[in-house]
Design an enzyme around this catalytic site. Structure first.
Site, mmCIF file in Angstrom:
data_model
loop_
_atom_site.group_PDB
_atom_site.id
_atom_site.type_symbol
_atom_site.label_atom_id
_atom_site.label_comp_id
_atom_site.label_asym_id
_atom_site.label_seq_id
_atom_site.Cartn_x
_atom_site.Cartn_y
_atom_site.Cartn_z
ATOM 1 C CB SER A 95 7.154 -15.173 7.993
ATOM 2 O OG SER A 95 7.057 -14.028 8.819
ATOM 3 C CE1 TYR A 143 1.597 -14.761 7.599
ATOM 4 C CE2 TYR A 143 3.377 -14.195 9.105
ATOM 5 C CZ TYR A 143 2.881 -14.286 7.821
ATOM 6 O OH TYR A 143 3.667 -13.924 6.750
HETATM 7 P P1 NAD Z 1 -0.134 -10.491 -0.940
HETATM 8 O O1 NAD Z 1 -1.396 -10.439 -0.138
HETATM 9 O O2 NAD Z 1 0.331 -9.260 -1.609
HETATM 10 O O3 NAD Z 1 -0.240 -11.662 -2.034
HETATM 11 C C1 NAD Z 1 -0.662 -12.952 -1.702
HETATM 12 C C2 NAD Z 1 -1.229 -13.619 -2.949
HETATM 13 O O4 NAD Z 1 -1.598 -14.961 -2.586
HETATM 14 C C3 NAD Z 1 -2.493 -12.914 -3.472
HETATM 15 O O5 NAD Z 1 -2.376 -12.674 -4.851
HETATM 16 C C4 NAD Z 1 -3.605 -13.899 -3.156
HETATM 17 O O6 NAD Z 1 -4.671 -13.892 -4.108
HETATM 18 C C5 NAD Z 1 -2.848 -15.245 -3.190
HETATM 19 N N1 NAD Z 1 -3.574 -16.274 -2.460
HETATM 20 C C6 NAD Z 1 -4.109 -16.181 -1.207
HETATM 21 N N2 NAD Z 1 -4.761 -17.311 -0.902
HETATM 22 C C7 NAD Z 1 -4.624 -18.146 -1.969
HETATM 23 C C8 NAD Z 1 -5.093 -19.447 -2.265
HETATM 24 N N3 NAD Z 1 -5.873 -20.121 -1.393
HETATM 25 N N4 NAD Z 1 -4.761 -20.000 -3.444
HETATM 26 C C9 NAD Z 1 -4.012 -19.310 -4.347
HETATM 27 N N5 NAD Z 1 -3.557 -18.070 -4.134
HETATM 28 C C10 NAD Z 1 -3.865 -17.485 -2.960
HETATM 29 O O7 NAD Z 1 0.978 -11.069 0.055
HETATM 30 P P2 NAD Z 1 2.572 -10.918 0.075
HETATM 31 O O8 NAD Z 1 2.885 -9.900 1.095
HETATM 32 O O9 NAD Z 1 3.109 -10.805 -1.295
HETATM 33 O O10 NAD Z 1 2.965 -12.326 0.714
HETATM 34 C C11 NAD Z 1 3.451 -13.426 -0.055
HETATM 35 C C12 NAD Z 1 3.985 -14.485 0.894
HETATM 36 O O11 NAD Z 1 5.057 -13.920 1.658
HETATM 37 C C13 NAD Z 1 2.963 -14.989 1.919
HETATM 38 O O12 NAD Z 1 3.137 -16.351 2.132
HETATM 39 C C14 NAD Z 1 3.293 -14.195 3.158
HETATM 40 O O13 NAD Z 1 2.883 -14.852 4.340
HETATM 41 C C15 NAD Z 1 4.797 -14.103 3.043
HETATM 42 N N6 NAD Z 1 5.355 -12.980 3.799
HETATM 43 C C16 NAD Z 1 4.954 -11.702 3.576
HETATM 44 C C17 NAD Z 1 5.482 -10.666 4.343
HETATM 45 C C18 NAD Z 1 5.061 -9.221 4.166
HETATM 46 O O14 NAD Z 1 5.398 -8.399 5.046
HETATM 47 N N7 NAD Z 1 4.357 -8.859 3.106
HETATM 48 C C19 NAD Z 1 6.429 -10.950 5.324
HETATM 49 C C20 NAD Z 1 6.836 -12.285 5.522
HETATM 50 C C21 NAD Z 1 6.293 -13.287 4.746
#
Ligand code: NAD
Length: 274
Positions: A166, A179
Site C-alpha cells: 500500500s 495497517y
Molecule cells: P476488499 O475488501 O474489496 O477485498 C478483500 C478480500 O479479501 C475480500 O474478498 C475478503 O473476503 C478477503 N479476505 C479478508 N480476510 C481474509 C482472510 N482471512 N482469508 C481470505 N480472504 C480474506 O479489499 P481491496 O480494496 O480489494 O484490497 C485488496 C488488497 O489491496 C488488500 O490487501 C488491501 O490492503 C490492499 N490495498 C487496498 C487499497 C484500497 O484503497 N482499496 C489501497 C492499498 C492497498
C-alpha cells in the site's frame, strides 16, 4: 484473450472482491488458469456510484468460466497456515504446478474509525497483522516451497510471488497504525524473500496501491466531501479503480518484468510522488 500469461497457474487470495477480483479477471484474460481463493465465494457489492461493473454477476471463478477461461474456487483463511498450505496443494493437484501467487487478501478495520495509537484496540492490531502480514508470510512460504522445487518454464523462471502492499507501506498515516505497520512489513518481507528466491528464478514483488474504490473504502467514500479530499491526494485521475491495480499485477507476473524482483511498486496516481 491475449496471451501474456498463457497457461500459467495463478492463485489469487481475496479474489471475491475489489482488487483481487479484478486481478483474477485480468490474469484470466491473459491466458492464466486461476485458483480463486477467499473466505467465501460470494462477492461484495460496492457503492453503485463507484461501481465498475465487476462487483456484480456472481462468483469470480464462475464469471471467468463463463467468459471461456479456466478457474476453480478454493476456500481459504489466510490467517491459518494449514489453510494456505492446502490452497497451494489444491492448485498443484488441479494443474500440476504453481506459477503465480498473488497474496492480495487484506483488511483495514481501523479505516472505519481512525484514532490515535494509544486508543487503538489490541484486537484490531492483532487481526490486522494476522491477515495483512502473517497471511502474506504464509502465502510466500508455501508458494515459494512449491516454486523453487518445480521445473522452470521455457523462459527460465520458476515463479512469480506478488504481495499486496500500500502507499501506507511506504509512508505513515495518522490513526491507522496497524495497517501502516502491516504494509510496511510486507514491503520489507518482499525484499527479504526476493533475495532468498532469486537464485531459483522466483520473482517476489509487491504492489503499493493508492486509494482504490472497493468494498474496503466504500464506507469512507460514502462521505462525498471526504471522497473529494482523497481524490485531490491523487494528482493523476483521483482515486483508482480495481482494474488499475490489476494491470500492475499482470505486468509483474509477465515476461515484461523479467529483470524485476524485490520491488514495492507504487500504483497510486502520483500519491507518493508528493
Ligand atoms: P476488499 O475488501 O474489496 O477485498 C478483500 C478480500 O479479501 C475480500 O474478498 C475478503 O473476503 C478477503 N479476505 C479478508 N480476510 C481474509 C482472510 N482471512 N482469508 C481470505 N480472504 C480474506 O479489499 P481491496 O480494496 O480489494 O484490497 C485488496 C488488497 O489491496 C488488500 O490487501 C488491501 O490492503 C490492499 N490495498 C487496498 C487499497 C484500497 O484503497 N482499496 C489501497 C492499498 C492497498
Amino acid at each position: 484473450m491475449s496471451n501474456r500469461l498463457k497457461d500459467r497457474i495463478a492463485i489469487i487470495t481475496g479474489s471475491s472482491s475489489g482488487i483481487g477480483r479484478a486481478t483474477a479477471f485480468a490474469m484470466a484474460t491473459e491466458g492464466a488458469k486461476i485458483v480463486c481463493a477467499d473466505l467465501r465465494e460470494a462477492t461484495w457489492r460496492v457503492n453503485p456510484a463507484d461501481s465498475t461493473g465487476i462487483e456484480s454477476d456472481g462468483p469470480t471463478h464462475e464469471r471467468i468460466k463463463a467468459n471461456g477461461g479456466e478457474s476453480i474456487f478454493v476456500k481459504v483463511d489466510v490467517t491459518n497456515p494449514e489453510s494456505v498450505e492446502h490452497l497451494v496443494e489444491a492448485a498443484v493437484k488441479q494443474w500440476g504446478r504453481l506459477d503465480i501467487m498473488v497474496n492480495n487478501a487484506g483488511w483495514a478495520p481501523e479505516g472505519q474509525n481512525p484514532a490515535p495509537i494509544w486508543s487503538r484496540s489490541l484486537d484490531d492490531w492483532q487481526k490486522t497483522i494476522d491477515v495483512n502480514l502473517n497471511g502474506v508470510f504464509y502465502g510466500i512460504k508455501y508458494a515459494a516451497a512449491q516454486m523453487v522445487g518445480q521445473e522452470p518454464l521455457s523462459n527460465g523462471d520458476r515463479g512469480w510471488i506478488l504481495n499486496a502492499c500500500s502507499i501506507y507501506g511506504l509512508r505513515g498515516a495518522p490513526g491507522i497504525p496497524a495497517y501502516c505497520a502491516s504494509k510496511g512489513a510486507v514491503a520489507n518481507l518482499t525484499r527479504s524473500a526476493a533475495l532468498d528466491c532469486a537464485p531459483f528464478r522466483v520473482h517476489v514483488n509487491a504492489v503499493c496501491p493508492g486509494y482504490v474504490a472497493t468494498h474496503m473504502t466504500d464506507p469512507a467514500f460514502a462521505d462525498a466531501k471526504l471522497k473529494e479530499q482523497v481524490n485531490r491526494e491523487h494528482p493523476f485521475m483521483g482515486v483508482g479503480r480495481p482494474q488499475d491495480v490489476a494491470k500492475a499485477y499482470v505486468f509483474l507476473a509477465s515476461d515484461d518484468a523479467q529483470w524485476m524482483t524485490g520491488v514495492a511498486m507504487p500504483v497510486d496516481g502520483g500519491f507518493t510522488a508528493k
